[in-house]
Write an enzyme that holds these catalytic residues in place. Sequence first.
Site, PDB file in Angstrom:
ATOM      1  CB  SER A 113     -13.314 -20.688  21.874  1.00 37.93           C
ATOM      2  OG  SER A 113     -12.229 -19.839  22.113  1.00 37.93           O
ATOM      3  CB  SER A 138      -2.438 -13.719  11.967  1.00 39.83           C
ATOM      4  OG  SER A 138      -3.150 -12.856  12.825  1.00 39.83           O
ATOM      5  CB  SER A 185      -0.897  -0.001   1.243  1.00 39.15           C
ATOM      6  OG  SER A 185      -1.322   1.318   1.556  1.00 39.15           O
ATOM      7  CD  GLU A 244       2.157 -10.291  24.715  1.00 40.64           C
ATOM      8  OE1 GLU A 244       1.788 -11.478  24.681  1.00 40.64           O
ATOM      9  OE2 GLU A 244       2.972  -9.864  25.543  1.00 40.64           O
ATOM     10  CG  ASP A 297       0.964 -13.925  28.099  1.00 39.49           C
ATOM     11  OD1 ASP A 297       0.103 -13.259  27.480  1.00 39.49           O
ATOM     12  OD2 ASP A 297       1.452 -14.980  27.652  1.00 39.49           O
ATOM     13  N   GLY A 353      -2.958  -8.023  27.568  1.00 39.12           N
ATOM     14  CA  GLY A 353      -2.446  -9.338  27.951  1.00 39.12           C
ATOM     15  C   GLY A 353      -1.012  -9.502  27.499  1.00 39.12           C
ATOM     16  CE  LYS A 404      -4.196 -20.499  16.187  1.00 38.22           C
ATOM     17  NZ  LYS A 404      -4.641 -19.095  16.123  1.00 38.22           N
ATOM     18  CG  ASN A 438     -12.090 -16.620  10.241  1.00 34.39           C
ATOM     19  OD1 ASN A 438     -12.528 -16.439   9.101  1.00 34.39           O
ATOM     20  ND2 ASN A 438     -11.323 -17.650  10.544  1.00 34.39           N
ATOM     21  CE  LYS A 456     -10.613   0.474  -1.644  1.00 31.65           C
ATOM     22  NZ  LYS A 456     -11.182   1.598  -0.856  1.00 31.65           N
TER      23      LYS A 456
HETATM   24  C1  LIG Z   1      -4.239 -18.105  16.813  1.00 25.66           C
HETATM   25  C2  LIG Z   1      -4.122 -16.776  16.180  1.00 25.66           C
HETATM   26  C3  LIG Z   1      -3.061 -15.904  16.478  1.00 25.66           C
HETATM   27  C4  LIG Z   1      -2.000 -16.255  17.507  1.00 25.66           C
HETATM   28  O1  LIG Z   1      -1.241 -17.347  17.090  1.00 25.66           O
HETATM   29  P1  LIG Z   1      -0.329 -18.150  18.127  1.00 25.66           P
HETATM   30  O2  LIG Z   1       0.325 -19.195  17.304  1.00 25.66           O
HETATM   31  O3  LIG Z   1      -1.222 -18.696  19.190  1.00 25.66           O
HETATM   32  O4  LIG Z   1       0.624 -17.155  18.691  1.00 25.66           O
HETATM   33  C5  LIG Z   1      -2.972 -14.712  15.789  1.00 25.66           C
HETATM   34  N1  LIG Z   1      -3.903 -14.351  14.879  1.00 25.66           N
HETATM   35  C6  LIG Z   1      -4.943 -15.147  14.571  1.00 25.66           C
HETATM   36  C7  LIG Z   1      -5.915 -14.674  13.555  1.00 25.66           C
HETATM   37  C8  LIG Z   1      -5.087 -16.397  15.208  1.00 25.66           C
HETATM   38  O5  LIG Z   1      -6.128 -17.172  14.893  1.00 25.66           O
END
Ligand SMILES: *Cc1c(COP(=O)(O)O)cnc(C)c1O
Length: 320
Positions: free
Chosen positions: A79, A305, A29, A205, A211, A209, A54, A308, A274
Amino acid sequence: MPTSPTYDDVLAAALRLQGHAHRTPVLTSRTADQRLGARLFFKCENFQRMGAFKFRGAFNALSRFDAAQRQAGVITFSSGNHAQAIALSAQLLGIPATILMPQDAPQTKIDATRGYGGEVILFDRFRQDRESLTRELAGQRGLTLIPPYDHPDVIAGQGTAAKELFDEVGKLDCLLVPLGGGGLLAGSALVARALSPACQVYGVEPEAGNDGQQSFRSGAIVHIETPRTIADGAQTQHLGQHTFAVIRRDVDDVLTASDAQLVEAMRFFAERMKMLAEPTGCLGFAAACHGGLALAGKRVGIIVSGGNVDLRRFGELLAS
Ligand SMILES: *Cc1c(COP(=O)(O)O)cnc(C)c1O
């Protein structure tokens, strides 16, 4: 105890995923580049099968099952996106899948997981301990547990997204990766160290949270209560043993982003590029904009990542 994953494991995972996972696009972009004075490369895993990276780890792990494991089946608890990733991968490989989900998980996620053919078992997360419940079921039925992040085959599979990014754009100065339990970050770091050794790798993160940041900086895994944040894919309470070992060794630092910064990034992706990204998927870009890194003149990779988020929720977040 399985051994720590390596870059070779990522290469093997990439071969297993060929023809099954999408090779997702790397988008750019000019507006974002101008804003940050950098060259940004967005690896868009929101366009992956089932809507998040995932799928990579789940499919890689299930591909390695032997005949007896395939016949008995897989079990997991989640979940979120890992539930759908296991259900879809198991369906593609003809493996029965049992997935424990909390009773109060969003109906859309339960439906999506069932839609991919997974057997969903609901539990009460205030009264039942999901890990002991999983172990009990796994024992009774002879199922193999594939957890959401703390498993060498899951880590290796997640690393294939960063591998595709480096293969496509070459070396980078910096890579920003959303961080929950650390599967995506650990896999990405293994790849960066092999393909672009000088690249600085950051986990990002939710601020609520941190951690992972505490763990990284203190050198020991820190446990926290489930954080309140819109980044539901990163509401983990602690890193894993496998993920932390790699993160400690191969990651440069862990940054955080606030919910307001995530909404701003979601809006940018929607308006300017978009595309629909879920809040967790926006962590990397939010940190590029607000994380205090000196990015001017640099080549920066950002892993988006996942995508959804239900549309009503998306609208509410953008309106707030
Ligand atoms: C699970 C997930 C993460 C985090 O991934 P980890 O491997 O648990 O660190 C980040 N973004 C999305 C969209 C996820 O589903």
